[in-house]
Scaffold this active site. Structure first.
Site, short mmCIF file in Angstrom:
data_model
loop_
_atom_site.label_atom_id
_atom_site.label_comp_id
_atom_site.label_asym_id
_atom_site.label_seq_id
_atom_site.Cartn_x
_atom_site.Cartn_y
_atom_site.Cartn_z
N ARG A 1 -3.82 14.66 11.43
CA ARG A 1 -2.57 13.96 11.46
C ARG A 1 -2.66 12.81 11.99
O ARG A 1 -2.02 11.89 11.76
CB ARG A 1 -1.56 14.86 12.60
CG ARG A 1 -0.30 14.16 12.68
CD ARG A 1 0.86 14.91 13.29
NE ARG A 1 0.50 15.89 14.25
CZ ARG A 1 0.24 16.01 15.46
NH1 ARG A 1 -0.08 14.64 15.92
NH2 ARG A 1 -0.29 16.91 16.31
N ASP B 1 11.48 -2.85 -1.11
CA ASP B 1 10.96 -1.70 -1.67
C ASP B 1 10.40 -2.09 -3.18
O ASP B 1 11.29 -2.37 -4.04
CB ASP B 1 12.13 -0.72 -2.09
CG ASP B 1 11.75 0.41 -2.79
OD1 ASP B 1 10.76 0.41 -3.53
OD2 ASP B 1 12.44 1.52 -2.92
N TYR C 1 17.87 2.57 -4.78
CA TYR C 1 17.51 4.04 -5.15
C TYR C 1 18.44 4.85 -4.46
O TYR C 1 18.76 4.65 -3.40
CB TYR C 1 16.03 4.06 -4.85
CG TYR C 1 15.45 5.26 -5.22
CD1 TYR C 1 15.04 5.63 -6.40
CD2 TYR C 1 15.37 6.30 -4.02
CE1 TYR C 1 14.63 7.11 -6.51
CE2 TYR C 1 14.82 7.39 -4.40
CZ TYR C 1 14.48 7.64 -5.51
OH TYR C 1 14.12 9.09 -5.84
N LYS D 1 5.11 6.66 -8.37
CA LYS D 1 5.40 5.83 -9.49
C LYS D 1 3.95 5.18 -10.09
O LYS D 1 3.13 6.00 -10.32
CB LYS D 1 6.64 5.22 -9.35
CG LYS D 1 7.60 5.68 -8.56
CD LYS D 1 8.37 6.59 -9.38
CE LYS D 1 9.59 7.40 -8.23
NZ LYS D 1 10.51 6.93 -7.65
C1 LIG Z 1 11.19 7.06 -6.45
C2 LIG Z 1 11.56 5.99 -5.55
C3 LIG Z 1 11.69 5.89 -4.24
C4 LIG Z 1 11.40 7.40 -3.41
O1 LIG Z 1 10.04 7.73 -3.64
P1 LIG Z 1 9.61 9.22 -3.78
O2 LIG Z 1 8.03 9.07 -3.60
O3 LIG Z 1 10.33 9.87 -4.77
O4 LIG Z 1 10.13 9.73 -2.30
C5 LIG Z 1 12.14 4.86 -3.63
N1 LIG Z 1 12.35 3.85 -4.03
C6 LIG Z 1 12.34 3.61 -5.28
C7 LIG Z 1 12.77 2.25 -6.03
C8 LIG Z 1 12.20 4.67 -6.12
O5 LIG Z 1 12.03 4.52 -7.41
#
Ligand SMILES: *Cc1c(COP(=O)(O)O)cnc(C)c1O
Length: 404
Positions: free
Chosen positions: A67, A193, A119, A218
């Protein structure tokens, strides 16, 4: 490359911060990493262990409990810090976890300025904070710098940006916004982000942001086989505050997932370049049919985008003028998988209003001018001729274009 000390340092040690300097071009650096393994293994070993033994009662080793730190995670974090232009990166269990960790810096009464086209999961988390934690959240048009300026005050703790947004592809000038926010406040953190662009196309820390985070689910991973998030910062104190949250709540990425992400990220550059060139061809094809296409290289904001990012990316959307037609198109494709998410090597198609954005109520969608017939395409690495031919037959089947 000397990508860290010979024996892996724990993720809470300050010694990891110095070694993240890029020496080569980004496409070299994404594959360039030394496992630092005693047997010189080519692949970074997976330390699939929860605990580490101490040398003696009083002498702790570099690691004690996963952890708090794990060598596979430390390796991933050093590699990601290098690629993201950061002094420190932290690997957590999902993109949403990354934002959750960041929002632990926000106290009741503090304010967050965020986009009105975020998002969906980020919206949900901010709504939770506003409802249960007495945090004030302003959702505004973050493409408008004057609007952002007018919302900064001594209580502002975070300015949360996405560019381009998904799937409306709105562009925010991250560089100018960062400068404006820092001029007005020494407390507000500019948080970006960067999931849509990946470090190949944009590195927000180099544009003046304080924090860049990504859903590694992603592009960074690229294969839709894990969930992960990466947070990257340059400020040492900020890095250790965020580490303390992760150590406290236990959301650090598991060793095997760290290994999968290390493996996936090696091909980030080739995947992204191919996905982007495919997306460009598809955007040109759809544009040529006279359809309203949203893609960062098309439209009035293209100039701003080209100043802050290297290319338009691999996500685009288009309108058909009729929800029923859009539904028929999505269902008529063969290669394009009907799926949420993006960044995968496989091409995906979706109808956001019925899928990823269905949780936003129709009234709010209408207020935000979210077209119900919008089709989103997340382009993979297949042959572009196959992708276009498949779209073409689906458009013909739907009645949008005549059969050729
Ligand atoms: C998918 C996504 C997230 C969240 O990520 P997870 O790995 O699904 O928790 C946050 N911001 C954007 C722009 C995303 O496409």
């Amino acid at each position: 490359m000397d990508n860290g000390p010979p024996s892996p340092a724990p993720s809470n040690s300050t010694s990891v911060h110095a070694a993240n300097v890029m020496r080569y071009e980004l496409d070299t650096e994404v594959v360039y990493t030394d496992s630092n393994d005693q047997f010189r293994s080519s692949s970074v070993p997976i330390y699939q262990t929860a605990t580490f033994k101490q040398d003696s009662l009083s002498q702790m080793g570099d690691y004690d409990y996963t952890r708090s730190g794990n060598p596979t995670r430390s390796h991933l974090e050093r590699h990601m810090a290098k690629i993201m232009g950061a002094s420190r990166a932290l690997a957590v269990s999902s993109g949403m976890t990354a934002l959750d960790v960041l929002t632990r810096l926000v106290r009741p009464g503090d304010e967050i300025v965020a986009g009105n086209d975020l998002y969906g999961g980020s919206n949900r988390l901010l709504k939770y904070l506003a409802t249960n934690q007495s945090v004030i959240v302003h959702h505004i048009d973050t493409t408008d710098i004057a609007m952002i300026r007018s919302h900064i005050n001594p209580r502002t703790r975070m300015v949360l940006l996405e560019s381009p947004t998904n799937p409306l592809i709105k562009i925010c000038d991250i560089q100018s916004v960062s400068a404006a926010v820092h001029e007005l406040s020494d407390r507000a953190l500019v948080v970006v982000d960067n999931t849509m662009m990946s470090p190949i196309n944009m590195r927000p820390l180099l544009l003046g942001a304080d924090v860049s985070y990504e859903s590694a689910t992603k592009f960074l991973c690229g294969h839709h086989d894990i969930m992960a998030g990466i947070i990257a910062v340059n400020d040492v104190k900020l890095g250790s505050d965020l580490y303390n949250v992760i150590n406290a709540n236990g959301c650090g990425l598991a060793p095997f997932d760290c290994w999968l992400l290390l493996r996936g990220v090696k091909t980030l550059s080739v995947r992204f370049e191919k996905q982007q060139s495919n997306a460009h061809l598809i955007a040109t094809y759809l544009h040529g049919l006279g359809l309203k296409v949203r893609y960062p290289s098309i439209g009035p904001a293209a100039e701003i985008h080209s100043r802050i990012a290297r290319g338009p990316g691999a996500v685009l959307s288009f309108e058909t003028g009729d929800v029923a037609v859009s539904e028929r198109i999505v269902e008529a494709t063969n290669i394009w998988g009907i799926s949420v998410s993006f960044g995968c090597v496989n091409s995906l198609i979706s109808l956001p209003c019925k899928m990823s954005h269905a949780s936003i109520d129709p009234k709010t969608r209408a207020e935000r001018q979210f077209p119900e017939d919008l089709i989103r395409l997340c382009v993979g690495i297949e042959n572009p001729n196959d992708l276009i031919a498949d779209l073409n037959q689906a458009l013909a089947k739907s009645g949008l274009i005549s059969k050729q």
